[in-house]
Design a protein around this motif. Structure first.
Motif, PDB file in Angstrom:
ATOM      1  N   ALA A  47       0.909  -1.280   0.079  1.00  8.95           N
ATOM      2  CA  ALA A  47       0.058   0.025   0.090  1.00  8.95           C
ATOM      3  C   ALA A  47       1.070   1.218   0.011  1.00  8.95           C
ATOM      4  O   ALA A  47       0.261   2.367  -0.176  1.00  8.95           O
ATOM      5  N   GLY A  48       2.250   0.993   0.067  1.00 11.72           N
ATOM      6  CA  GLY A  48       3.130   2.281  -0.054  1.00 11.72           C
ATOM      7  C   GLY A  48       3.224   2.995   1.393  1.00 11.72           C
ATOM      8  O   GLY A  48       3.736   3.945   1.373  1.00 11.72           O
ATOM      9  N   PHE A  49       3.281   2.362   2.461  1.00 10.20           N
ATOM     10  CA  PHE A  49       3.427   2.608   3.776  1.00 10.20           C
ATOM     11  C   PHE A  49       4.739   2.349   4.521  1.00 10.20           C
ATOM     12  O   PHE A  49       5.074   1.066   4.100  1.00 10.20           O
ATOM     13  N   GLY A  50       5.265   2.958   5.404  1.00  6.04           N
ATOM     14  CA  GLY A  50       6.462   2.463   6.163  1.00  6.04           C
ATOM     15  C   GLY A  50       5.806   1.376   7.171  1.00  6.04           C
ATOM     16  O   GLY A  50       4.626   1.556   7.218  1.00  6.04           O
ATOM     17  N   VAL A  51       6.779   0.640   7.955  1.00  3.61           N
ATOM     18  CA  VAL A  51       6.094  -0.322   8.722  1.00  3.61           C
ATOM     19  C   VAL A  51       6.626   0.135  10.151  1.00  3.61           C
ATOM     20  O   VAL A  51       7.815   0.026  10.297  1.00  3.61           O
ATOM     21  N   GLU A  52       5.996   0.074  11.033  1.00  8.59           N
ATOM     22  CA  GLU A  52       6.037  -0.138  12.433  1.00  8.59           C
ATOM     23  C   GLU A  52       5.722  -1.197  12.947  1.00  8.59           C
ATOM     24  O   GLU A  52       4.671  -1.616  12.785  1.00  8.59           O
ATOM     25  N   ILE A  53       6.688  -1.989  13.722  1.00 13.33           N
ATOM     26  CA  ILE A  53       6.711  -3.278  14.366  1.00 13.33           C
ATOM     27  C   ILE A  53       7.191  -3.290  15.965  1.00 13.33           C
ATOM     28  O   ILE A  53       7.937  -2.243  16.364  1.00 13.33           O
ATOM     29  N   ASP A  54       6.776  -4.089  16.825  1.00 12.59           N
ATOM     30  CA  ASP A  54       7.370  -4.302  18.221  1.00 12.59           C
ATOM     31  C   ASP A  54       8.205  -5.475  18.205  1.00 12.59           C
ATOM     32  O   ASP A  54       7.705  -6.514  17.578  1.00 12.59           O
ATOM     33  N   VAL A  55       9.039  -5.261  18.923  1.00 11.46           N
ATOM     34  CA  VAL A  55      10.207  -6.620  19.067  1.00 11.46           C
ATOM     35  C   VAL A  55      10.474  -6.711  20.650  1.00 11.46           C
ATOM     36  O   VAL A  55      10.420  -5.884  21.412  1.00 11.46           O
ATOM     37  N   ARG A  56      10.762  -8.000  20.860  1.00 12.12           N
ATOM     38  CA  ARG A  56      11.093  -8.342  22.293  1.00 12.12           C
ATOM     39  C   ARG A  56      12.185  -9.363  22.003  1.00 12.12           C
ATOM     40  O   ARG A  56      12.351  -9.993  20.957  1.00 12.12           O
ATOM     41  N   ALA A  57      12.828  -9.687  23.297  1.00 14.82           N
ATOM     42  CA  ALA A  57      14.005 -10.596  23.177  1.00 14.82           C
ATOM     43  C   ALA A  57      13.260 -11.994  23.703  1.00 14.82           C
ATOM     44  O   ALA A  57      12.793 -11.835  25.166  1.00 14.82           O
ATOM     45  N   THR A  58      13.531 -13.204  23.438  1.00 18.58           N
ATOM     46  CA  THR A  58      13.237 -14.257  24.257  1.00 18.58           C
ATOM     47  C   THR A  58      14.522 -14.670  24.955  1.00 18.58           C
ATOM     48  O   THR A  58      15.489 -14.280  25.120  1.00 18.58           O
ATOM     49  N   VAL A  59      14.181 -15.737  25.755  1.00 19.96           N
ATOM     50  CA  VAL A  59      15.152 -16.170  26.767  1.00 19.96           C
ATOM     51  C   VAL A  59      16.402 -16.744  26.070  1.00 19.96           C
ATOM     52  O   VAL A  59      17.334 -16.660  26.808  1.00 19.96           O
ATOM     53  N   ASP A  60      16.272 -17.021  24.868  1.00 20.91           N
ATOM     54  CA  ASP A  60      17.607 -17.706  24.210  1.00 20.91           C
ATOM     55  C   ASP A  60      17.970 -16.592  23.413  1.00 20.91           C
ATOM     56  O   ASP A  60      19.021 -16.779  22.453  1.00 20.91           O
ATOM     57  N   GLY A  61      17.759 -15.229  23.591  1.00 22.41           N
ATOM     58  CA  GLY A  61      18.152 -13.926  22.711  1.00 22.41           C
ATOM     59  C   GLY A  61      17.885 -13.987  21.240  1.00 22.41           C
ATOM     60  O   GLY A  61      18.242 -13.001  20.602  1.00 22.41           O
ATOM     61  N   ILE A  62      16.773 -14.507  21.073  1.00 21.76           N
ATOM     62  CA  ILE A  62      16.150 -14.445  19.513  1.00 21.76           C
ATOM     63  C   ILE A  62      15.286 -13.207  19.678  1.00 21.76           C
ATOM     64  O   ILE A  62      14.188 -12.815  20.555  1.00 21.76           O
ATOM     65  N   ILE A  63      15.304 -12.306  18.655  1.00 24.84           N
ATOM     66  CA  ILE A  63      14.405 -11.055  18.577  1.00 24.84           C
ATOM     67  C   ILE A  63      13.206 -11.530  18.088  1.00 24.84           C
ATOM     68  O   ILE A  63      13.066 -11.724  16.783  1.00 24.84           O
ATOM     69  N   VAL A  64      11.932 -11.295  18.813  1.00 28.40           N
ATOM     70  CA  VAL A  64      10.544 -12.007  17.952  1.00 28.40           C
ATOM     71  C   VAL A  64       9.667 -10.658  17.737  1.00 28.40           C
ATOM     72  O   VAL A  64       9.998  -9.685  18.537  1.00 28.40           O
TER      73      VAL A  64
END
Length: 253
Positions: A47-64
């Motif tokens: 649609a031509g827009f930028g994207v805002e997302i939220d992230v967190r770290a799991t206990v094993d350090g993966i960014i979800v």
């Protein structure tokens, strides 16, 4: 008007305000394009827009890519994200999407440098800021598209200012910062300490003197979360770009 950084020199990120941003992707509850999913991200890009997302770290350090501190609201699972491994989280589908929460590299691969990505780093008092910030920085390695980090947590901005100053960074401003004199004083301190490239202010707080002074100085102001036409009109008047959800900006499409 950009800032001057001792490490990186003049700071200018014109793409911060070139288009509005789809909040958690251009999502629609109850469909495959649930919030913070790859279909929602793809819908925003198309649609031509930028994207805002939220992230967190799991206990094993993966960014979800996931907004809440627990799985309870958006999945059939339970438990705090920071206490679960990424493989455990992948067992649970996000809403009606039919897919688990993606990782940050999954999202960056999907965007493929086509639009700006604004990564809001979620945290709490228990958050290992070093773990999550270093994890996000690692995800950015080799990615050439425009990316910005943003957070309510000044510690996150301090980390990126110190260790990865080349990335645009923004402080998210909510009610807790602006509704008391003591908190306003704290905000002033953190603005000097973190030197953000942009602010993202709660639409329900606009207009306000801080935002007006910020814009007058030539610095970008974003506003969130714009959800209807009335909010959109306020945002257009008092900010430089909108972080929005339908029906604002796009209608009921």
């Amino acid at each position: 008007m950009g800032q001057i950084d001792k490490q990186t020199g003049p700071r200018s990120f014109p793409w911060l305000t070139t288009q509005d941003l789809a909040h958690r992707g251009l999502h629609k509850s109850g469909t495959v394009a649930e919030e913070n999913t790859l279909p929602a991200v793809e819908a925003a890009i198309e649609a031509g827009f930028g994207v805002e997302i939220d992230v967190r770290a799991t206990v094993d350090g993966i960014i979800v890519v996931f907004h809440d501190d627990t799985l309870d609201r958006m999945t059939d699972g339970k438990g705090a994200v920071h206490k679960l491994g990424f493989a455990q989280i992948q067992r649970h589908m996000v809403g009606q999407s039919g897919a688990p929460a993606p990782s940050l590299p999954d999202v960056l691969e999907a965007v493929d440098e086509r639009q700006p990505v604004f990564v809001e780093i979620k945290s709490s008092k228990e958050t290992d800021v070093q773990l999550v910030c270093a994890g996000v920085r690692h995800c950015f390695e080799g990615y050439g598209g425009p990316v910005a980090v943003m957070s309510f947590d000044p510690r996150v901005l301090v980390w990126f200012k110190r260790y990865m100053p080349k990335y645009a960074r923004g402080l998210v401003v909510g009610r807790e910062f602006l509704l008391s004199w003591r908190n306003r004083a704290s905000l002033s301190f953190w603005l000097k300490r973190t030197r953000p490239d942009f602010l993202a202010c709660d639409i329900n707080l606009l207009p306000n003197s801080l935002a007006a002074r910020w814009r007058k100085s030539g610095k970008p102001l974003l506003t969130w979360t714009v959800k209807d036409n009335e909010m959109e009109q306020i945002g257009r008047q008092h900010a430089d770009a909108l972080i929005f959800e339908r029906p604002a900006v796009v209608g009921d499409m």
